[in-house]
Scaffold this motif. Structure first.
Motif, PDB file in Angstrom:
ATOM      1  N   UNK A   1       0.833  -1.201   0.000  1.00 11.71           N
ATOM      2  CA  UNK A   1       0.000   0.000   0.000  1.00 11.71           C
ATOM      3  C   UNK A   1       0.870   1.256   0.000  1.00 11.71           C
ATOM      4  N   UNK A   2       1.919   1.228   0.791  1.00 11.42           N
ATOM      5  CA  UNK A   2       2.827   2.374   0.867  1.00 11.42           C
ATOM      6  C   UNK A   2       3.552   2.597  -0.458  1.00 11.42           C
TER       7      UNK A   2
ATOM      8  N   UNK B   1       8.848   8.870   4.850  1.00 13.66           N
ATOM      9  CA  UNK B   1      10.108   9.543   4.492  1.00 13.66           C
ATOM     10  C   UNK B   1      11.218   8.566   4.101  1.00 13.66           C
ATOM     11  N   UNK B   2      11.283   7.421   4.769  1.00 11.00           N
ATOM     12  CA  UNK B   2      12.299   6.424   4.427  1.00 11.00           C
ATOM     13  C   UNK B   2      12.053   5.861   3.029  1.00 11.00           C
ATOM     14  N   UNK B   3      10.798   5.575   2.717  1.00 15.47           N
ATOM     15  CA  UNK B   3      10.452   5.064   1.385  1.00 15.47           C
ATOM     16  C   UNK B   3      10.791   6.098   0.323  1.00 15.47           C
ATOM     17  N   UNK B   4      10.474   7.372   0.594  1.00 17.69           N
ATOM     18  CA  UNK B   4      10.806   8.438  -0.362  1.00 17.69           C
ATOM     19  C   UNK B   4      12.305   8.516  -0.584  1.00 17.69           C
TER      20      UNK B   4
ATOM     21  N   UNK C   1       8.493  14.650   5.153  1.00 16.97           N
ATOM     22  CA  UNK C   1       7.836  14.671   6.460  1.00 16.97           C
ATOM     23  C   UNK C   1       6.437  15.248   6.397  1.00 16.97           C
ATOM     24  N   UNK C   2       6.281  16.353   5.675  1.00 18.05           N
ATOM     25  CA  UNK C   2       4.961  16.967   5.532  1.00 18.05           C
ATOM     26  C   UNK C   2       4.079  16.107   4.628  1.00 18.05           C
ATOM     27  N   UNK C   3       4.677  15.461   3.648  1.00 22.36           N
ATOM     28  CA  UNK C   3       3.910  14.541   2.803  1.00 22.36           C
ATOM     29  C   UNK C   3       3.314  13.418   3.647  1.00 22.36           C
ATOM     30  N   UNK C   4       4.081  12.932   4.620  1.00 19.25           N
ATOM     31  CA  UNK C   4       3.590  11.858   5.485  1.00 19.25           C
ATOM     32  C   UNK C   4       2.356  12.315   6.260  1.00 19.25           C
ATOM     33  N   UNK C   5       2.348  13.566   6.693  1.00 18.38           N
ATOM     34  CA  UNK C   5       1.170  14.091   7.403  1.00 18.38           C
ATOM     35  C   UNK C   5      -0.034  14.207   6.484  1.00 18.38           C
ATOM     36  N   UNK C   6       0.203  14.501   5.210  1.00 17.24           N
ATOM     37  CA  UNK C   6      -0.896  14.579   4.250  1.00 17.24           C
ATOM     38  C   UNK C   6      -1.421  13.195   3.857  1.00 17.24           C
TER      39      UNK C   6
END
Length: 172
Positions: free
Chosen positions: A44-45, A150-153, A105-110
């Motif tokens: 999924x990620x 963030x790690x995946x990115x 980091x902000x993408x993770x929050x979104x």
């Protein structure tokens, strides 16, 4: 699209790399580790990541097919993962332009509310089909997935950040 300041241009992604990463995610989800409810859904990620960064190559159709593979491998209600992954890709496509402007980091929050919604959809589908409630142990999974974003990115964008071959005849 105008690139945000300070963000380097990325090299084109190799389509084989996308296929290999999705295959590895599918294999990780299929590992017989006694699937605990709080375990993050790696596929999924990865689907969400490639849906943001390569929407023309990884879309709702790919998500649906991989979801059917997950349904068959987990002996789940046929179409449960397929619908959930398709809804995820639809949501990612809706948020894609906004997500590209932010750091990981902000993408993770979104992405977190989207992941919460997809996990809730899977639970609702399971309950409607007559399954048992998996318990509240399922709740940490979307938060762990958001922490892994963030790690995946960083890992999946690393091959695109490689410097191009230096040409000695070109001054720039």
């Amino acid at each position: 699209m105008i690139m945000p300041r300070g963000q380097p241009l990325l090299m084109p992604v190799n389509p084989v790399f996308i296929v290999v990463s999705l295959t590895v995610g599918l294999a990780l989800n299929m590992l017989p580790l006694g699937r605990v409810p709080w375990m993050p859904d790696v596929l999924m990620l990865l689907l969400a990541f490639w849906g943001v960064h390569q929407p023309s190559r990884v879309g709702i159709g790919v998500a649906f097919v991989l979801g059917l593979c997950m349904d068959v491998s987990q002996s789940a209600l046929l179409g449960q993962h397929a619908l959930a992954y398709s809804v995820l890709l639809f949501g990612v496509d809706y948020l894609r332009r906004r997500l590209l402007w932010f750091g990981a980091g902000v993408q993770a929050l979104h992405v977190l509310p989207l992941l919460l919604g997809v996990h809730a959809l899977q639970v609702v589908l399971r309950l409607v089909a007559g399954g048992l409630f998996p318990g509240w142990e399922l709740l940490p999974a979307p938060f762990l997935e958001a922490l892994l974003w963030p790690l995946v990115c960083w890992v999946l964008l690393a091959p695109q950040r490689r410097p191009p071959d230096k040409d000695e005849n070109r001054p720039l």
